[in-house]
Design an enzyme around this catalytic site. Structure first.
Site, PDB file in Angstrom:
ATOM      1  N   PHE A 102     129.645 -52.732   3.675  1.00  9.44           N
ATOM      2  CA  PHE A 102     130.415 -53.393   4.733  1.00  9.44           C
ATOM      3  C   PHE A 102     131.568 -52.493   5.147  1.00  9.44           C
ATOM      4  O   PHE A 102     132.271 -51.941   4.294  1.00  9.44           O
ATOM      5  CB  PHE A 102     130.959 -54.746   4.243  1.00  9.44           C
ATOM      6  CG  PHE A 102     129.869 -55.771   4.098  1.00  9.44           C
ATOM      7  CD1 PHE A 102     128.943 -55.677   3.074  1.00  9.44           C
ATOM      8  CD2 PHE A 102     129.758 -56.814   5.010  1.00  9.44           C
ATOM      9  CE1 PHE A 102     127.914 -56.602   2.949  1.00  9.44           C
ATOM     10  CE2 PHE A 102     128.734 -57.740   4.894  1.00  9.44           C
ATOM     11  CZ  PHE A 102     127.811 -57.632   3.867  1.00  9.44           C
ATOM     12  N   ALA A 103     131.733 -52.356   6.454  1.00 11.10           N
ATOM     13  CA  ALA A 103     132.858 -51.575   6.981  1.00 11.10           C
ATOM     14  C   ALA A 103     133.443 -52.376   8.140  1.00 11.10           C
ATOM     15  O   ALA A 103     133.050 -52.218   9.293  1.00 11.10           O
ATOM     16  CB  ALA A 103     132.391 -50.205   7.429  1.00 11.10           C
ATOM     17  N   ARG A 106     139.542 -51.843   9.893  1.00  9.92           N
ATOM     18  CA  ARG A 106     140.007 -50.463   9.670  1.00  9.92           C
ATOM     19  C   ARG A 106     139.236 -49.723   8.594  1.00  9.92           C
ATOM     20  O   ARG A 106     139.342 -48.507   8.490  1.00  9.92           O
ATOM     21  CB  ARG A 106     141.476 -50.487   9.303  1.00  9.92           C
ATOM     22  CG  ARG A 106     142.315 -50.917  10.474  1.00  9.92           C
ATOM     23  CD  ARG A 106     143.746 -50.687  10.183  1.00  9.92           C
ATOM     24  NE  ARG A 106     144.518 -50.975  11.379  1.00  9.92           N
ATOM     25  CZ  ARG A 106     145.832 -50.928  11.423  1.00  9.92           C
ATOM     26  NH1 ARG A 106     146.503 -50.609  10.347  1.00  9.92           N
ATOM     27  NH2 ARG A 106     146.466 -51.208  12.543  1.00  9.92           N
ATOM     28  N   ASP A 195     134.802 -48.072   0.031  1.00 13.20           N
ATOM     29  CA  ASP A 195     135.943 -47.192  -0.272  1.00 13.20           C
ATOM     30  C   ASP A 195     135.669 -46.331  -1.510  1.00 13.20           C
ATOM     31  O   ASP A 195     136.457 -46.317  -2.465  1.00 13.20           O
ATOM     32  CB  ASP A 195     137.233 -48.009  -0.431  1.00 13.20           C
ATOM     33  CG  ASP A 195     137.110 -49.098  -1.483  1.00 13.20           C
ATOM     34  OD1 ASP A 195     135.970 -49.462  -1.854  1.00 13.20           O
ATOM     35  OD2 ASP A 195     138.165 -49.587  -1.944  1.00 13.20           O
ATOM     36  N   GLU A 284     134.596 -61.036  -7.297  1.00 19.56           N
ATOM     37  CA  GLU A 284     134.366 -60.381  -8.601  1.00 19.56           C
ATOM     38  C   GLU A 284     134.363 -61.378  -9.757  1.00 19.56           C
ATOM     39  O   GLU A 284     133.613 -61.227 -10.722  1.00 19.56           O
ATOM     40  CB  GLU A 284     135.420 -59.302  -8.838  1.00 19.56           C
ATOM     41  CG  GLU A 284     135.147 -58.468 -10.066  1.00 19.56           C
ATOM     42  CD  GLU A 284     135.968 -57.190 -10.063  1.00 19.56           C
ATOM     43  OE1 GLU A 284     135.457 -56.155  -9.587  1.00 19.56           O
ATOM     44  OE2 GLU A 284     137.132 -57.231 -10.509  1.00 19.56           O
ATOM     45  N   TYR A 328     147.129 -49.014   1.304  1.00 19.08           N
ATOM     46  CA  TYR A 328     147.176 -50.449   1.605  1.00 19.08           C
ATOM     47  C   TYR A 328     147.989 -50.731   2.865  1.00 19.08           C
ATOM     48  O   TYR A 328     147.634 -51.575   3.667  1.00 19.08           O
ATOM     49  CB  TYR A 328     147.760 -51.227   0.428  1.00 19.08           C
ATOM     50  CG  TYR A 328     146.812 -51.367  -0.717  1.00 19.08           C
ATOM     51  CD1 TYR A 328     145.768 -52.293  -0.646  1.00 19.08           C
ATOM     52  CD2 TYR A 328     146.925 -50.593  -1.855  1.00 19.08           C
ATOM     53  CE1 TYR A 328     144.874 -52.437  -1.694  1.00 19.08           C
ATOM     54  CE2 TYR A 328     146.038 -50.722  -2.905  1.00 19.08           C
ATOM     55  CZ  TYR A 328     145.020 -51.645  -2.828  1.00 19.08           C
ATOM     56  OH  TYR A 328     144.140 -51.780  -3.863  1.00 19.08           O
TER      57      TYR A 328
HETATM   58  C1  5GW Z   1     140.784 -55.523   3.831  1.00 16.92           C
HETATM   59  C2  5GW Z   1     141.996 -55.822   3.256  1.00 16.92           C
HETATM   60  C3  5GW Z   1     142.036 -56.214   1.946  1.00 16.92           C
HETATM   61  C4  5GW Z   1     140.867 -56.254   1.223  1.00 16.92           C
HETATM   62  C5  5GW Z   1     139.658 -55.964   1.806  1.00 16.92           C
HETATM   63  C6  5GW Z   1     139.623 -55.592   3.119  1.00 16.92           C
HETATM   64  C7  5GW Z   1     138.376 -55.208   3.716  1.00 16.92           C
HETATM   65  C8  5GW Z   1     137.252 -55.034   2.918  1.00 16.92           C
HETATM   66  C9  5GW Z   1     138.267 -54.907   5.097  1.00 16.92           C
HETATM   67  O1  5GW Z   1     139.197 -55.048   5.911  1.00 16.92           O
HETATM   68  N1  5GW Z   1     137.081 -54.450   5.588  1.00 16.92           N
HETATM   69  C10 5GW Z   1     136.010 -54.270   4.775  1.00 16.92           C
HETATM   70  O2  5GW Z   1     134.966 -53.822   5.265  1.00 16.92           O
HETATM   71  N2  5GW Z   1     136.082 -54.604   3.450  1.00 16.92           N
HETATM   72  C11 5GW Z   1     134.883 -54.435   2.624  1.00 16.92           C
HETATM   73  O3  5GW Z   1     135.006 -55.164   1.414  1.00 16.92           O
HETATM   74  C12 5GW Z   1     134.704 -52.970   2.247  1.00 16.92           C
HETATM   75  O4  5GW Z   1     133.339 -52.679   2.062  1.00 16.92           O
HETATM   76  C13 5GW Z   1     135.439 -52.914   0.934  1.00 16.92           C
HETATM   77  O5  5GW Z   1     135.083 -51.803   0.169  1.00 16.92           O
HETATM   78  C14 5GW Z   1     135.026 -54.241   0.320  1.00 16.92           C
HETATM   79  C15 5GW Z   1     135.961 -54.767  -0.791  1.00 16.92           C
HETATM   80  O6  5GW Z   1     137.305 -54.630  -0.421  1.00 16.92           O
HETATM   81  P1  5GW Z   1     138.238 -53.592  -1.166  1.00 16.92           P
HETATM   82  O7  5GW Z   1     137.469 -52.313  -1.366  1.00 16.92           O
HETATM   83  O8  5GW Z   1     139.526 -53.441  -0.424  1.00 16.92           O
HETATM   84  O9  5GW Z   1     138.483 -54.315  -2.533  1.00 16.92           O
HETATM   85  P2  5GW Z   1     138.972 -53.645  -3.893  1.00 16.92           P
HETATM   86  O10 5GW Z   1     138.667 -54.673  -4.932  1.00 16.92           O
HETATM   87  O11 5GW Z   1     138.202 -52.359  -4.102  1.00 16.92           O
HETATM   88  O12 5GW Z   1     140.441 -53.362  -3.733  1.00 16.92           O
HETATM   89 MN    MN Z   2     136.801 -51.243  -3.119  1.00 10.48          MN
END
Ligand code: 5GW
Ligand code: MN
Length: 334
Positions: A102-103, A106, A195, A284, A328
């Protein structure tokens, strides 16, 4: 007096709003339940050919780490396996792999290109792979060069406002795409956070019926330090000690098993929403609950998803994938 009337009116409006909010959530929940009832019964005729080479693994070659679970599932560490043997068996079995990522918002410009380009180099080399990219910005997905028998499919999804929802609603989308497309065309599916960057082989040895990843920050910690959800109001709540702390950034398996995981997490997330509770670590926590109830058949060591900010990496003989640096400030505001 008018003050008094004002507060009664306020209370009245508050109750109406509360009722409306509840009603909207509840109808969404009913729709979700109807969605699951309509799902066709899975076909028995097209099971993935599961390649089981566990008996060939060298469990004692890594004496400083745990290489097998109490239920005899292997934990995959470098040196334990013969990568060429896995590749040969999977090529013979005509294994095809789907990768979902998922992307949204941003995250697309921040991470997607590096993720895909590095996956082309290191993810399931030699096997047919199709990337399923879910995004709200399909036209902004970068063009990348793909090797033969490697494909990309871009699927538009709506953008949720709360980031917790972006992360959690992935489970619903994954379940739907497995049901509609993947189960007919792919033996295995792997679901990734975007990410991250592939930096070494992430090959067919990682394929299995139900695959979970040991969280880099927890694989060495005693169980009482695991951050499971412990709120009895949440469906993710763990009443027992648990086995391992798994990282939701990567999970995979056969279409059937991954769909079961995604459905479990999605339904429980929705039930929590109705009660206005959210599990400690969102999706999670639900994933950890699932893998506690339904044990994974293969575990990936943190060599498969390492965080370079961890200073002690003595167990990590190869970094197959690393966490991308986070900003962040930039990512979570708009
Ligand atoms: C945005 C802000 C906070 C948390 C997640 C998002 C977010 C996640 C986003 O704006 N867009 C998005 O595509 N994601 C998807 O969810 C990405 O594939 C991301 O890798 C996944 C999980 O969110 P992460 O990577 O920020 O969560 P953590 O647990 O790795 O910090
Ligand atoms: Mn992540």
């Amino acid at each position: 007096m008018s003050n008094h009337r004002g507060s009664i009116l306020g209370l009245f409006i508050f109750i109406i709003l509360l009722a409306l909010a509840f009603l909207s959530l509840y109808t969404r929940h009913l729709k979700a339940l109807a969605f699951f009832k309509e799902l066709p019964v899975p076909k028995e005729s097209t099971p993935a050919s599961i390649i089981d080479l566990d008996s060939k693994l060298k469990f004692s070659v890594r004496p400083h780490v745990q290489t097998q679970t109490s239920w005899n599932a292997p934990i995959m560490w470098e040196l334990m396996f013969d990568d060429k043997l896995y590749d040969r068996m999977h090529k013979e079995a005509k294994t095809a792999v789907a990768l979902t990522v998922f992307a949204v918002g941003r995250y697309l410009e921040a991470y997607l290109k590096t993720f895909l380009v590095s996956a082309e180099e290191h993810f399931m080399p030699g096997l047919p792979v199709t990337y399923f990219v879910f995004t709200d910005l399909p036209e902004e997905v970068p063009e990348i060069t793909l090797a033969p028998r490697r494909n990309i499919r871009i699927v538009k999804v709506e953008r949720h406002n709360r980031w917790q929802d972006i992360s959690m609603m992935r489970m619903k989308t994954i379940s739907e795409v497995i049901d509609k497309v993947l189960q007919h065309n792919f033996s295995y599916v792997f679901c990734f956070d975007v990410d991250q960057i592939f930096t070494g082989r992430f090959g067919s040895e990682a394929l299995g019926e139900s695959v979970a990843l040991l969280h880099a920050h927890y694989y060495k910690l005693p169980k009482h330090r695991f951050t499971y959800d412990r709120n009895p109001k949440s469906k993710a709540s763990m009443t027992a000690e648990g086995d391992f702390y798994y990282h939701a950034a990567i999970f995979g398996g056969t279409c059937e098993k991954v769909k079961a995981l995604a459905d479990f997490c999605y339904v429980n997330i929705m039930e929590d929403k109705l009660k206005n509770v959210e599990a400690l670590w969102h999706d999670e926590s639900h994933l950890n609950k699932y893998f506690w109830l339904f044990k994974p058949t293969k575990l990936l060591s943190p060599e498969y998803c390492w965080d370079n900010t961890i200073s002690n990496a003595e167990d990590i003989l190869i970094k197959r994938l690393v966490w991308a640096p986070k900003n962040y400030e930039k990512l979570r505001t708009r």
